[in-house]
Design an enzyme around this catalytic site. Structure first.
Site, short mmCIF file in Angstrom:
data_model
loop_
_atom_site.label_atom_id
_atom_site.label_comp_id
_atom_site.label_asym_id
_atom_site.label_seq_id
_atom_site.Cartn_x
_atom_site.Cartn_y
_atom_site.Cartn_z
N GLY A 1 -12.59 -47.18 -83.70
CA GLY A 1 -12.94 -45.87 -83.15
C GLY A 1 -13.60 -44.97 -84.17
N CYS A 2 -13.08 -44.98 -85.37
CA CYS A 2 -13.64 -44.14 -86.44
C CYS A 2 -15.04 -44.59 -86.82
CB CYS A 2 -12.72 -44.14 -87.65
SG CYS A 2 -11.09 -43.43 -87.31
N THR A 3 -15.27 -45.90 -86.77
CA THR A 3 -16.59 -46.44 -87.09
C THR A 3 -17.61 -46.03 -86.04
OG1 THR A 3 -15.67 -48.29 -88.33
CG2 THR A 3 -17.89 -48.58 -87.46
#
Length: 157
Positions: A46-48
């Site tokens: 998700g952060c990527t």
């Protein structure tokens, strides 16, 4: 968790970026408004996706005098790895003691797969040049975060 709201003063900060350089909110606000986005952990799915979308839409943010900075509790070395692997084009800031996350009110109890733990909640703040929070983005999917921000900036233009 007492999250900042629109109209609140944004806490000033000086944090190290992925290159070991000190980044100050007050200096970023000199020419732009700043999207301060908090994310839990570098190189997670998700952060990527969220970071890649901000990377790919940096020019659209710039059209609205806005720069993005990502803040996580990751150490500088991990942030450098994230930047390099994903070819990111903005500052990633290390908040290992989560003092800035606490100040913005995004550090608190989380639940994941039946476990409870303290961590960063994925919330973003648009900070105006006057140092006040203009808008809080707290309802979005990671892959749509950039569009929610750009749509808001376009409405304000």
């Amino acid at each position: 968790m007492n999250t900042l709201q629109a109209g609140d003063n944004a806490p000033s900060f000086k944090l190290e970026n992925q290159n070991g350089e000190t980044v100050e909110l007050s200096k970023l606000l000199g020419d732009n408004q700043v999207l301060v986005y908090f994310y839990p952990k570098a190189l997670t799915p998700g952060c990527t996706v969220q970071a890649e979308q901000l990377r790919d839409h940096k020019a659209q943010l710039a059209q609205h005098n806005t720069v993005a900075v990502g803040i996580s509790p990751d150490p500088v070395k991990k942030l450098k790895n994230f930047e390099t692997k994903k070819e990111l084009n903005f500052d990633l800031l290390s908040d290992e003691d989560h003092a800035i996350a606490d100040a913005f009110g995004v550090w608190g109890l989380k639940k994941f797969m039946g476990k409870e733990y303290d961590g960063i909640h994925r919330i973003s703040f648009l900070v105006g040049q006057d140092g006040k929070v203009k808008h809080v983005f707290n309802k979005f999917k990671t892959k749509e975060h950039h569009q929610v921000v750009i749509d808001y900036l376009a409405e304000q233009a």
